[in-house]
Design a protein around this motif. Structure first.
Motif, mmCIF file in Angstrom:
data_model
loop_
_atom_site.group_PDB
_atom_site.id
_atom_site.type_symbol
_atom_site.label_atom_id
_atom_site.label_comp_id
_atom_site.label_asym_id
_atom_site.label_seq_id
_atom_site.Cartn_x
_atom_site.Cartn_y
_atom_site.Cartn_z
ATOM 1 N N ARG A 66 0.832 -1.208 0.000
ATOM 2 C CA ARG A 66 0.000 0.000 0.000
ATOM 3 C C ARG A 66 0.867 1.260 0.000
ATOM 4 N NH1 ARG A 66 -5.519 -0.093 1.265
ATOM 5 N NH2 ARG A 66 -5.429 2.106 0.755
ATOM 6 N N ALA A 67 1.939 1.251 0.809
ATOM 7 C CA ALA A 67 2.835 2.408 0.890
ATOM 8 C C ALA A 67 3.517 2.651 -0.456
ATOM 9 C CB ALA A 67 3.877 2.195 1.985
ATOM 10 N N THR A 68 3.982 1.569 -1.081
ATOM 11 C CA THR A 68 4.614 1.673 -2.400
ATOM 12 C C THR A 68 3.617 2.217 -3.408
ATOM 13 O OG1 THR A 68 6.028 -0.223 -1.896
ATOM 14 C CG2 THR A 68 5.822 0.380 -4.218
ATOM 15 N N GLU A 69 2.394 1.668 -3.374
ATOM 16 C CA GLU A 69 1.361 2.098 -4.304
ATOM 17 C C GLU A 69 1.045 3.584 -4.109
ATOM 18 O OE1 GLU A 69 -2.313 -0.337 -5.556
ATOM 19 O OE2 GLU A 69 -3.122 1.144 -4.141
ATOM 20 N N LYS A 70 0.912 4.006 -2.847
ATOM 21 C CA LYS A 70 0.635 5.424 -2.558
ATOM 22 C C LYS A 70 1.725 6.313 -3.149
ATOM 23 C CE LYS A 70 -2.273 6.395 1.415
ATOM 24 N NZ LYS A 70 -3.121 5.221 1.636
ATOM 25 N N ARG A 71 2.976 5.880 -2.993
ATOM 26 C CA ARG A 71 4.097 6.672 -3.511
ATOM 27 C C ARG A 71 4.034 6.732 -5.042
ATOM 28 N NH1 ARG A 71 8.003 3.712 -1.880
ATOM 29 N NH2 ARG A 71 8.650 3.027 -3.952
ATOM 30 N N LEU A 72 3.761 5.578 -5.659
ATOM 31 C CA LEU A 72 3.663 5.522 -7.119
ATOM 32 C C LEU A 72 2.554 6.435 -7.633
ATOM 33 C CD1 LEU A 72 4.106 1.682 -7.753
ATOM 34 C CD2 LEU A 72 5.700 3.491 -8.450
ATOM 35 N N VAL A 73 1.389 6.388 -6.958
ATOM 36 C CA VAL A 73 0.263 7.223 -7.370
ATOM 37 C C VAL A 73 0.642 8.699 -7.260
ATOM 38 C CG1 VAL A 73 -2.071 7.989 -6.750
ATOM 39 C CG2 VAL A 73 -1.559 5.550 -6.886
ATOM 40 N N ARG A 74 1.262 9.062 -6.129
ATOM 41 C CA ARG A 74 1.664 10.466 -5.927
ATOM 42 C C ARG A 74 2.626 10.900 -7.036
ATOM 43 N NH1 ARG A 74 2.641 9.944 -0.762
ATOM 44 N NH2 ARG A 74 4.866 9.656 -1.121
ATOM 45 N N ASP A 75 3.621 10.056 -7.320
ATOM 46 C CA ASP A 75 4.591 10.384 -8.375
ATOM 47 C C ASP A 75 3.906 10.506 -9.735
ATOM 48 O OD1 ASP A 75 6.492 10.327 -6.398
ATOM 49 O OD2 ASP A 75 7.417 8.431 -7.035
ATOM 50 N N ALA A 76 3.011 9.570 -10.007
ATOM 51 C CA ALA A 76 2.298 9.576 -11.294
ATOM 52 C C ALA A 76 1.428 10.830 -11.405
ATOM 53 C CB ALA A 76 1.457 8.316 -11.445
ATOM 54 N N GLN A 77 0.787 11.215 -10.297
ATOM 55 C CA GLN A 77 -0.037 12.425 -10.300
ATOM 56 C C GLN A 77 0.805 13.659 -10.608
ATOM 57 O OE1 GLN A 77 -1.938 11.955 -6.436
ATOM 58 N NE2 GLN A 77 -3.896 11.466 -7.380
ATOM 59 N N ASN A 78 2.090 13.578 -10.278
ATOM 60 C CA ASN A 78 3.003 14.679 -10.598
ATOM 61 C C ASN A 78 3.642 14.520 -11.968
ATOM 62 O OD1 ASN A 78 2.608 16.120 -8.176
ATOM 63 N ND2 ASN A 78 3.949 14.690 -7.094
ATOM 64 N N GLY A 79 3.063 13.625 -12.787
ATOM 65 C CA GLY A 79 3.509 13.506 -14.168
ATOM 66 C C GLY A 79 4.607 12.480 -14.426
ATOM 67 N N ASP A 80 4.912 11.650 -13.420
ATOM 68 C CA ASP A 80 5.959 10.636 -13.586
ATOM 69 C C ASP A 80 5.406 9.412 -14.331
ATOM 70 O OD1 ASP A 80 7.804 8.568 -13.324
ATOM 71 O OD2 ASP A 80 8.354 9.081 -11.266
ATOM 72 N N LEU A 81 5.775 9.288 -15.610
ATOM 73 C CA LEU A 81 5.263 8.184 -16.441
ATOM 74 C C LEU A 81 5.800 6.830 -16.018
ATOM 75 C CD1 LEU A 81 5.146 9.712 -20.017
ATOM 76 C CD2 LEU A 81 3.297 8.464 -18.896
ATOM 77 N N VAL A 82 7.018 6.802 -15.510
ATOM 78 C CA VAL A 82 7.609 5.529 -15.060
ATOM 79 C C VAL A 82 6.802 4.964 -13.885
ATOM 80 C CG1 VAL A 82 9.677 4.407 -14.135
ATOM 81 C CG2 VAL A 82 9.901 6.157 -15.907
ATOM 82 N N ALA A 83 6.396 5.842 -12.980
ATOM 83 C CA ALA A 83 5.568 5.426 -11.845
ATOM 84 C C ALA A 83 4.230 4.890 -12.354
ATOM 85 C CB ALA A 83 5.348 6.594 -10.889
ATOM 86 N N PHE A 84 3.642 5.589 -13.329
ATOM 87 C CA PHE A 84 2.357 5.145 -13.867
ATOM 88 C C PHE A 84 2.508 3.796 -14.569
ATOM 89 C CE2 PHE A 84 -1.207 5.046 -16.899
ATOM 90 C CZ PHE A 84 -2.245 5.193 -15.994
ATOM 91 N N GLU A 85 3.613 3.621 -15.262
ATOM 92 C CA GLU A 85 3.930 2.349 -15.932
ATOM 93 C C GLU A 85 3.917 1.194 -14.913
ATOM 94 O OE1 GLU A 85 4.997 -0.039 -19.150
ATOM 95 O OE2 GLU A 85 4.572 2.117 -19.248
ATOM 96 N N ARG A 86 4.474 1.436 -13.739
ATOM 97 C CA ARG A 86 4.477 0.428 -12.672
ATOM 98 C C ARG A 86 3.050 0.114 -12.221
ATOM 99 N NH1 ARG A 86 8.024 -0.525 -8.408
ATOM 100 N NH2 ARG A 86 6.279 -1.621 -7.475
ATOM 101 N N LEU A 87 2.239 1.165 -12.036
ATOM 102 C CA LEU A 87 0.837 0.968 -11.641
ATOM 103 C C LEU A 87 0.108 0.166 -12.713
ATOM 104 C CD1 LEU A 87 0.038 4.544 -10.290
ATOM 105 C CD2 LEU A 87 0.107 2.455 -8.922
ATOM 106 N N TYR A 88 0.417 0.486 -13.950
ATOM 107 C CA TYR A 88 -0.174 -0.234 -15.083
ATOM 108 C C TYR A 88 0.189 -1.716 -15.008
ATOM 109 C CZ TYR A 88 -0.687 -1.884 -19.891
ATOM 110 O OH TYR A 88 -1.011 -2.622 -21.009
ATOM 111 N N ARG A 89 1.468 -1.996 -14.848
ATOM 112 C CA ARG A 89 1.916 -3.401 -14.802
ATOM 113 C C ARG A 89 1.302 -4.153 -13.629
ATOM 114 N NH1 ARG A 89 7.108 -1.602 -16.065
ATOM 115 N NH2 ARG A 89 7.777 -2.056 -13.950
ATOM 116 N N ASP A 90 1.167 -3.475 -12.490
ATOM 117 C CA ASP A 90 0.604 -4.125 -11.300
ATOM 118 C C ASP A 90 -0.888 -4.434 -11.443
ATOM 119 O OD1 ASP A 90 3.104 -3.898 -10.195
ATOM 120 O OD2 ASP A 90 2.584 -2.254 -8.825
ATOM 121 N N ASN A 91 -1.594 -3.690 -12.293
ATOM 122 C CA ASN A 91 -3.054 -3.811 -12.349
ATOM 123 C C ASN A 91 -3.594 -4.290 -13.685
ATOM 124 O OD1 ASN A 91 -4.162 -2.551 -9.679
ATOM 125 N ND2 ASN A 91 -2.489 -1.224 -10.326
ATOM 126 N N GLU A 92 -2.734 -4.375 -14.684
ATOM 127 C CA GLU A 92 -3.171 -4.658 -16.044
ATOM 128 C C GLU A 92 -3.904 -5.994 -16.169
ATOM 129 O OE1 GLU A 92 -2.093 -6.185 -20.242
ATOM 130 O OE2 GLU A 92 -0.879 -6.625 -18.456
#
Length: 187
Positions: free
Chosen positions: A14-40
């Protein structure tokens, strides 16, 4: 120790996911890519259940993540990211069904009446009915409710909220879906 380790793993996730979401919300595509892979896979599985078409499910999955990227600012983080993706996925799958029905209706409006006897893609009765084929014949709303309730184990009020329906309407649709499936499966 076993459950404690498990709980710690969940907290870390959950902590990792929260960090990834925050980074992605700030425009970090690599973080969003991770969220994508985790949920795809989860998203694809649901799209597949709702469309019974592998290629279409792939397209829908992409569309879900395109929308997720655009709407990421609205994710507050009170729930898991996958929980937030869930209604998004349902809506994408349902709106695709609606627009395809409209397209088909336009195409067949110009066609000869005989072609309207059997809806395009609907299996012929002799096609050895299995659940997949039977599911494909359900109207999109009824099918969505069946998938969400009987396969995903969602509660009626949750489904009603997801699909913007009165709980009674959702229950009626589920009843209808089951009846249509029983008829299609000849039982």
């Amino acid at each position: 120790g076993e459950t404690l380790t498990h709980m710690r793993d969940d907290e870390d996730r959950r902590a990792t996911e929260k960090r990834l979401v925050r980074d992605a919300q700030n425009g970090d595509l690599v973080a969003f890519e991770r969220l994508y892979r985790d949920n795809e896979r989860k998203v694809f599985a649901l799209c597949l259940r709702m469309s019974s078409d592998g290629a279409l499910a792939e397209e829908l999955t992409q569309e879900v993540f395109v929308r997720a990227w655009r709407k990421l600012g609205t994710f507050r983080g009170d729930s898991a990211f996958s929980s937030w993706l869930y209604p998004l996925t349902v809506n994408v799958a349902l709106s695709e069904r609606r627009s395809r029905r409209r397209r088909d209706a336009r195409i067949f409006a110009t066609d000869d009446p005989a072609s309207l006897e059997r809806a395009p893609g609907s299996p012929r009765p002799e096609a050895g009915f299995d659940l997949e084929k039977a599911m494909a014949t359900l109207p999109p709303g009824a099918r969505a409710i069946f998938v969400l309730h009987d396969e995903e184990g969602r509660k009626q009020d949750e489904i009603a909220a997801l699909l913007n329906l009165a709980t009674g309407t959702s229950k009626a649709q589920l009843f209808r879906a089951r009846r249509l499936l029983r008829e299609a499966l000849g039982s």
